[in-house]
Design a protein around this motif. Structure first.
Motif, PDB file in Angstrom:
ATOM      1  N   PHE A   1       0.867  -1.344  -0.009  1.00  0.00           N
ATOM      2  CA  PHE A   1      -0.050  -0.032   0.000  1.00  0.00           C
ATOM      3  C   PHE A   1       0.740   1.276   0.080  1.00  0.00           C
ATOM      4  CE2 PHE A   1      -1.908   3.403   2.649  1.00  0.00           C
ATOM      5  CZ  PHE A   1      -2.907   3.863   1.938  1.00  0.00           C
ATOM      6  N   GLY A   2       1.900   1.483   0.744  1.00  0.00           N
ATOM      7  CA  GLY A   2       2.873   2.321   0.976  1.00  0.00           C
ATOM      8  C   GLY A   2       3.436   2.925  -0.366  1.00  0.00           C
ATOM      9  N   ILE A   3       3.675   1.619  -0.898  1.00  0.00           N
ATOM     10  CA  ILE A   3       4.448   1.693  -2.520  1.00  0.00           C
ATOM     11  C   ILE A   3       3.328   2.509  -3.273  1.00  0.00           C
ATOM     12  CG2 ILE A   3       5.297   0.427  -4.417  1.00  0.00           C
ATOM     13  CD1 ILE A   3       6.745  -1.193  -2.446  1.00  0.00           C
ATOM     14  N   SER A   4       2.242   1.947  -3.588  1.00  0.00           N
ATOM     15  CA  SER A   4       1.066   2.383  -4.368  1.00  0.00           C
ATOM     16  C   SER A   4       1.210   3.992  -4.137  1.00  0.00           C
ATOM     17  CB  SER A   4       0.143   1.653  -4.204  1.00  0.00           C
ATOM     18  OG  SER A   4      -0.781   2.081  -3.011  1.00  0.00           O
ATOM     19  N   ARG A   5       1.032   4.537  -3.070  1.00  0.00           N
ATOM     20  CA  ARG A   5       0.924   5.737  -2.878  1.00  0.00           C
ATOM     21  C   ARG A   5       2.399   6.650  -3.222  1.00  0.00           C
ATOM     22  NH1 ARG A   5      -3.168   7.236  -3.878  1.00  0.00           N
ATOM     23  NH2 ARG A   5      -3.137   5.028  -4.817  1.00  0.00           N
ATOM     24  N   LEU A   6       3.445   6.035  -2.693  1.00  0.00           N
ATOM     25  CA  LEU A   6       4.711   6.705  -3.352  1.00  0.00           C
ATOM     26  C   LEU A   6       4.556   7.080  -4.778  1.00  0.00           C
ATOM     27  CD1 LEU A   6       7.405   5.033  -0.840  1.00  0.00           C
ATOM     28  CD2 LEU A   6       6.561   7.522  -0.874  1.00  0.00           C
TER      29      LEU A   6
ATOM     30  N   ARG B   1       8.073   1.717  -9.103  1.00  0.00           N
ATOM     31  CA  ARG B   1       7.232   0.617  -8.439  1.00  0.00           C
ATOM     32  C   ARG B   1       8.261  -0.537  -8.527  1.00  0.00           C
ATOM     33  NH1 ARG B   1       3.201   1.110 -11.307  1.00  0.00           N
ATOM     34  NH2 ARG B   1       1.729   2.089  -9.697  1.00  0.00           N
ATOM     35  N   ALA B   2       9.020  -0.978  -9.722  1.00  0.00           N
ATOM     36  CA  ALA B   2       9.555  -2.020  -9.898  1.00  0.00           C
ATOM     37  C   ALA B   2      10.742  -1.998  -8.802  1.00  0.00           C
ATOM     38  CB  ALA B   2      10.189  -1.903 -11.233  1.00  0.00           C
ATOM     39  N   ARG B   3      11.431  -1.096  -8.354  1.00  0.00           N
ATOM     40  CA  ARG B   3      12.411  -0.986  -7.434  1.00  0.00           C
ATOM     41  C   ARG B   3      11.994  -1.107  -5.970  1.00  0.00           C
ATOM     42  NH1 ARG B   3      13.758   0.532 -12.295  1.00  0.00           N
ATOM     43  NH2 ARG B   3      15.585   0.383 -13.124  1.00  0.00           N
ATOM     44  N   LEU B   4      11.047  -0.286  -5.873  1.00  0.00           N
ATOM     45  CA  LEU B   4      10.429  -0.620  -4.465  1.00  0.00           C
ATOM     46  C   LEU B   4       9.848  -1.863  -4.181  1.00  0.00           C
ATOM     47  CD1 LEU B   4       8.598   3.065  -4.235  1.00  0.00           C
ATOM     48  CD2 LEU B   4      10.981   2.358  -2.930  1.00  0.00           C
TER      49      LEU B   4
ATOM     50  N   LYS C   1      11.328  -7.641  -1.192  1.00  0.00           N
ATOM     51  CA  LYS C   1      11.666  -9.026  -1.097  1.00  0.00           C
ATOM     52  C   LYS C   1      12.183  -9.670   0.036  1.00  0.00           C
ATOM     53  CE  LYS C   1      11.602  -9.799  -6.005  1.00  0.00           C
ATOM     54  NZ  LYS C   1      12.242 -10.283  -7.284  1.00  0.00           N
ATOM     55  N   PRO C   2      13.409  -9.007   0.751  1.00  0.00           N
ATOM     56  CA  PRO C   2      13.952  -9.468   1.690  1.00  0.00           C
ATOM     57  C   PRO C   2      12.722  -9.751   2.941  1.00  0.00           C
ATOM     58  CG  PRO C   2      15.306  -7.800   0.688  1.00  0.00           C
ATOM     59  CD  PRO C   2      13.884  -7.870   0.095  1.00  0.00           C
TER      60      PRO C   2
END
Length: 383
Positions: free
Chosen positions: A80-85, A334-337, A342-343
């Motif tokens: 969710f946070g990535i979608s907002r950023l 998006r791809a990089r965030l 993954k970790p």
């Protein structure tokens, strides 16, 4: 996963809200702006109407509550946070840098250069610093909502958890005001939370169907919105007519109820998605473009033609920001965030064979204990 039809009527409403704010700044604002005189004095014919365009922000916040819950459903806090950023930051960075350039060229805004870096973080409101552009204050309010929504996503978004969350947020805000507790007032933004809560309840009506309890959330939010709308009309917006403000707020809730119940679905047209895409960059860049444009064309052009030039150029700039910055920037981020998450994920395990008598026996419930009807497909087009 089945994708739902995009609610293009929301794109139309978002664009209408942005256009209302633009017209407020360009024709209805009573303070200093890009025109040599206050814009409501330059356009006395329409200022009595456009002076209420600031209420486009109220519509923005209801739509935000609706769309953000739709976007967050089925996601964890990281996703969710990535979608907002990726949605907010590329166009926002362009806006901050554009504002810096305008201030540098026109030698205005004392101290602005020192504000550029803090403004690029979008955290300047919490740091006690000025915004490079006044419209950024709404993004700081939105950020409060995003943090609370991320907490909800971390808990797990279900029908039940949303009901508890909305009640806690609404009552917590009222209690914070009663106690004059500054920390809770900052965290819960009680003067604006009613709009986000209403949007969330309306999304749940749209998703699960109407119930008396959900209508109760909408009604309580509406009454609180009327209270704060009247307060702002008197104390913030120069004694605006409280009756008109109340009527506009009533209209905002009415039109969003029509969206939630599907009664505006006939308005859906493919071209509306373009209007939705223009909304955010238009909101960000219009006031910054006005100063250099009006300095170049006014009073050489009459006021109406100059207004058309400013609005038209703002729309073209918004489209350019969307195509050249937002879309490629969002894909890159998006791809990089997402890779950075993954970790945090546990390694995949081989599926455990299911013995015959237990096959599919628990397929009707979610792992968090909520019923499977709480999990409908996420409409990714609205993120």
């Amino acid at each position: 996963m089945t994708r739902r039809e995009r609610l293009r009527e929301l794109d139309l409403l978002r664009f209408a809200a942005a256009l209302a704010v633009v017209l407020y700044h360009f024709t209805g604002f009573g303070g200093a702006g890009a025109w040599p005189a206050p814009s409501q004095d330059v356009f006395p014919e329409i200022a009595p109407v456009t002076r209420f365009g600031y209420l486009g922000v109220d519509l923005f916040f209801v739509i935000s509550g609706f769309v953000i819950l739709m976007s967050a459903w089925g996601r964890g806090p990281g996703e969710f946070g990535i979608s907002r950023l990726v949605r907010l930051m590329p166009a926002y960075w362009v806006s901050v840098l554009l504002g810096a350039a305008v201030y540098a060229v026109f030698r205005m805004g004392h101290g602005v250069p020192g504000l550029i870096v803090p403004n690029l973080t979008m955290l300047q409101g919490g740091l006690g610093l000025r915004n490079v552009d006044a419209v950024y204050w709404t993004l700081w309010v939105e950020l409060h909502f995003y943090v609370l929504a991320a907490v909800l996503a971390g808990i797990g978004i279900t029908y039940r958890s949303c009901l508890v969350f909305m009640a806690a947020w609404m009552l917590g805000g009222v209690f914070a005001d009663e106690a004059d507790n500054r920390i809770l007032q900052v965290m819960l933004v009680p003067t604006w939370s009613c709009y986000f809560i209403a949007g969330m309840a309306l999304y749940m009506i749209h998703r699960f169907g109407p119930t008396l309890l959900l209508w109760g959330y909408v009604a309580a939010s509406y009454l609180i919105a009327l209270r704060w709308g009247a307060w702002r009309a008197e104390h913030v917006f120069g004694g605006a007519d409280e009756t008109v403000v109340g009527a506009v707020i009533t209209g905002i809730f009415a039109v969003m109820i029509l969206v939630a119940t599907g009664r505006l679905s006939r308005l859906r047209r493919r071209g509306m998605s373009v209007l939705g895409a223009l909304t955010y960059p238009l909101y960000l860049v219009h006031s910054q473009l006005a100063l250099p444009l009006l300095d170049a064309v006014y009073p050489g052009l009459d006021r109406w033609t100059a207004l058309a030039v400013v609005i038209g150029t703002s729309l073209l700039a918004a489209y350019a920001v969307h195509r050249l910055v937002e879309r490629p920037g969002a894909a890159w981020m998006r791809a990089r965030l997402m890779a950075s998450l993954k970790p945090m994920r546990p390694p995949e395990e081989a599926p455990t064979p299911v013995m015959g008598g237990d096959r599919g026996g628990r397929g009707g419930a979610d792992l968090d204990g909520g019923e499977s009807r709480d999990r409908a497909p996420v409409d990714a087009a609205h993120t």
